[in-house]
Motif scaffolding. Structure first.
Motif, short mmCIF file in Angstrom:
data_model
loop_
_atom_site.label_atom_id
_atom_site.label_comp_id
_atom_site.label_asym_id
_atom_site.label_seq_id
_atom_site.Cartn_x
_atom_site.Cartn_y
_atom_site.Cartn_z
N GLN A 282 0.85 -1.19 0.00
CA GLN A 282 0.00 0.00 0.00
C GLN A 282 0.88 1.24 0.00
N THR A 283 0.26 2.37 -0.20
CA THR A 283 1.00 3.63 -0.29
C THR A 283 1.68 3.94 1.04
N VAL A 284 2.96 4.30 0.95
CA VAL A 284 3.70 4.74 2.13
C VAL A 284 3.65 6.27 2.18
N LEU A 285 4.06 6.92 1.10
CA LEU A 285 3.99 8.38 0.99
C LEU A 285 3.24 8.74 -0.29
N GLU A 286 2.31 9.67 -0.18
CA GLU A 286 1.53 10.12 -1.35
C GLU A 286 2.43 10.81 -2.38
N ALA A 287 3.37 11.62 -1.90
CA ALA A 287 4.24 12.36 -2.80
C ALA A 287 5.62 12.48 -2.20
N GLY A 288 6.63 12.49 -3.04
CA GLY A 288 8.00 12.70 -2.60
C GLY A 288 8.57 11.52 -1.83
N THR A 289 9.61 11.82 -1.08
CA THR A 289 10.30 10.81 -0.28
C THR A 289 10.59 11.41 1.09
N ALA A 290 10.95 10.56 2.03
CA ALA A 290 11.35 11.04 3.36
C ALA A 290 12.55 10.22 3.80
N ASP A 291 13.60 10.89 4.22
CA ASP A 291 14.84 10.24 4.61
C ASP A 291 15.09 10.49 6.09
N PHE A 292 15.33 9.41 6.82
CA PHE A 292 15.63 9.50 8.25
C PHE A 292 16.98 8.82 8.48
N PRO A 293 18.08 9.58 8.34
CA PRO A 293 19.41 8.97 8.47
C PRO A 293 19.77 8.60 9.91
N THR A 294 19.01 9.12 10.88
CA THR A 294 19.24 8.79 12.29
C THR A 294 17.90 8.69 13.00
N ALA A 295 17.90 8.05 14.17
CA ALA A 295 16.68 7.95 14.96
C ALA A 295 16.20 9.34 15.40
N ASP A 296 17.13 10.25 15.64
CA ASP A 296 16.76 11.61 16.05
C ASP A 296 15.97 12.34 14.96
N ALA A 297 16.20 11.99 13.71
CA ALA A 297 15.52 12.64 12.59
C ALA A 297 14.10 12.11 12.39
#
Length: 186
Positions: free
Chosen positions: A20-35
């Motif tokens: 199923q859809t994770v994000l409707e548009a674009g991407t999201a990057d979380f390089p660390t848990a804090d992000a």
């Protein structure tokens, strides 16, 4: 719910397809848990010991593990975290989250930059998404294109080859003003 997994060119990163859809548009990057503060799903995944990075695309989640962690040990927990999240009905992202994309650029090279972004969007990003990552425009200065590598691409052993032999050659072929392509850190 059945979640498929796929390997990526980066042995430290797996691609999870929840169907199923994770994000409707674009991407999201979380390089660390804090992000991961803006994403309940990313927070759940980071709660699994050994996870060092999370990345969301339209229909996939890529997870990067630490070198000392084996996939056999963390994969079931990651699958469980993704499944629990979708069953909870919680949002993937909270609040206004800007979709990751190309950096803005104006100035004398704006026409060249528009061509670079167009080639990245039509030729490069769809292929890179297949491998569980993303590449976005970061800057252009005196013939050098700076690109930001995310998800499975960040830290991938073959990313330098992809950048130099693939993307650099493509951009140089279509845009003579491009001399070189370099990665930038987040």
């Amino acid at each position: 719910m059945f979640i498929q997994t796929e390997s990526t060119p980066n042995p430290a990163t797996l691609k999870f397809l929840p169907g199923q859809t994770v994000l409707e548009a674009g991407t999201a990057d979380f390089p660390t848990a804090d992000a991961a503060g803006s994403s309940p799903l990313a927070q759940r995944i980071f709660a699994v010991p050994g996870v060092t990075g999370v990345f969301f695309g339209n229909d996939f989640v890529t997870v990067t593990k630490g070198d000392a962690t084996e996939w056999d040990h963390v994969k079931p927990a990651i699958l469980g975290a993704i499944m629990e999240h979708y069953q909870s009905g919680a949002a993937v992202m909270e609040g206004e989250s800007a979709a990751a994309g190309h950096a803005a650029h104006d100035g004398p090279d704006s026409e060249i930059v528009d061509q670079i972004k167009e080639l990245l969007d039509t030729r490069v990003r769809p292929a890179v998404a297949q491998d569980g990552g993303d590449i976005t425009f970061h800057g252009f200065d005196r013939g050098i294109v700076y690109l930001h590598m995310q998800g499975a691409c960040a830290g991938c052993p073959s990313s330098t080859l992809t950048l130099k032999m693939g993307i650099e050659n493509l951009l140089r072929h279509y845009i003579p003003e491009v001399l070189e392509v370099r990665p930038v850190a987040a």
